[in-house]
Design an enzyme around this catalytic site. Structure first.
Site, short mmCIF file in Angstrom:
data_model
loop_
_atom_site.label_atom_id
_atom_site.label_comp_id
_atom_site.label_asym_id
_atom_site.label_seq_id
_atom_site.Cartn_x
_atom_site.Cartn_y
_atom_site.Cartn_z
N ASP A 70 0.81 -1.22 0.00
CA ASP A 70 0.00 0.00 0.00
C ASP A 70 0.85 1.27 0.00
OD1 ASP A 70 0.98 -0.35 2.58
OD2 ASP A 70 -0.97 -0.68 3.49
N ASP A 139 -7.38 -2.74 14.28
CA ASP A 139 -8.76 -3.02 13.85
C ASP A 139 -8.82 -4.23 12.93
OD1 ASP A 139 -7.54 -2.02 11.61
OD2 ASP A 139 -8.93 -0.33 11.31
N HIS A 141 -6.99 -4.61 10.13
CA HIS A 141 -6.72 -4.35 8.71
C HIS A 141 -5.48 -5.09 8.22
CE1 HIS A 141 -4.37 -0.42 9.78
NE2 HIS A 141 -3.52 -1.39 9.63
N GLU A 146 -9.60 -1.83 5.50
CA GLU A 146 -10.18 -1.56 6.81
C GLU A 146 -11.46 -2.38 6.99
OE1 GLU A 146 -8.60 0.29 8.81
OE2 GLU A 146 -7.56 1.91 7.76
#
Ligand code: PGA
Length: 246
Positions: A70, A139, A141, A146
């Site tokens: 990313d 979280d 990810h 996400e």
């Protein structure tokens, strides 16, 4: 259900060494193999180990290809907080891999769809990712995928959650400077890798490790999809493993 191979280490340095073994073995078998790379603090002991092993003559990166997960939208490759720069400084500048054999999504691209398609195509042209490295967010990810109501398939643009921006603000002067969007491989891109290694360290990741690998597979916890991959190795330290079975 496939069986995730789990290795629990005493500390992050040992996590780095065990993860490095997987890269060393892959490159020994396939000298022009394709590795998937990740940013974040967790992979740093691994990257230090890979640099040391090439210096010691145990690994030869000169024919290896790499694709990163990313990049922040809007950051130039040489921006101090760009993931391209992170990769150069923490790994790529210190090994013999050729710059032209490394890809990171282009944070400054004007045509997002074209960039994302070209990213997928480049990976395919190289023959697909042989070994994908992943960290995990608090979280759940993976890359910048996400929690949401589905598993995104391909490389795409995402809005960053407040939790992720907040976790990453430590690298910027203020929260306002943290980009609000990013480009990331999809969960499908990640799942297409032949082998996956996830590294998780620290007590603050204990809840999410437990949810991702020992809870239901759900896009609310994007990393949980790894339970459906046939060849995943989870390498973690005791602190991160401390909630499993509790
Ligand atoms: P970290 O990041 O290794 O810095 O915790 C992991 C991630 O957010 O994927």
């Amino acid at each position: 259900m496939y069986h995730v191979k789990v290795k629990v280490c005493k500390d992050p340095a040992e996590v780095g060494k065990l993860a490095a073994d997987l890269f060393e073995n892959l490159i020994a078998e396939k000298p022009a193999g394709v590795i998937g790379l990740a940013t974040g603090s967790t992979p740093l002991p691994l990257y230090r180990e890979l640099i040391a092993r090439e210096k010691a003559g145990k690994i030869d990166f000169s024919r290896v290809h790499s694709a990163n997960l990313d990049e922040y939208k809007g950051l130039a490759p040489d921006h101090p907080q760009s993931y391209r720069r992170f990769m150069q400084e923490n790994l790529l500048d210190h090994i013999s891999i050729k710059y032209e054999n490394t890809i990171v999504p282009d944070g400054l691209c004007e045509d997002v769809d074209a960039m994302c398609e070209a990213y997928e195509r480049q990976i395919e042209e190289w023959g697909g990712v042989d070994l994908q490295l992943l960290g995990i967010g608090h979280d759940g990810h993976i890359g910048f995928n996400e929690p949401c109501d589905h598993f995104p398939a391909k490389t795409h643009e995402v809005e960053l959650t407040e939790m992720t921006r907040d976790a990453n603000k430590r690298f910027f002067d203020s929260i306002d400077e943290v980009p609000t969007a990013a480009f990331t491989m999809g969960c499908g891109t990640v799942m297409a890798a032949r082998k996956i290694v996830m590294v998780i360290t620290g007590k603050d990741k204990a809840d999410i490790l437990n949810a991702a690998f020992y809870g239901p597979v759900t896009p609310e916890v994007p990393a949980s999809i790894l339970q459906f991959h046939p060849d995943v190795t989870l390498i973690c330290d005791e602190a991160a493993y401390s909630k499993v079975g509790k």
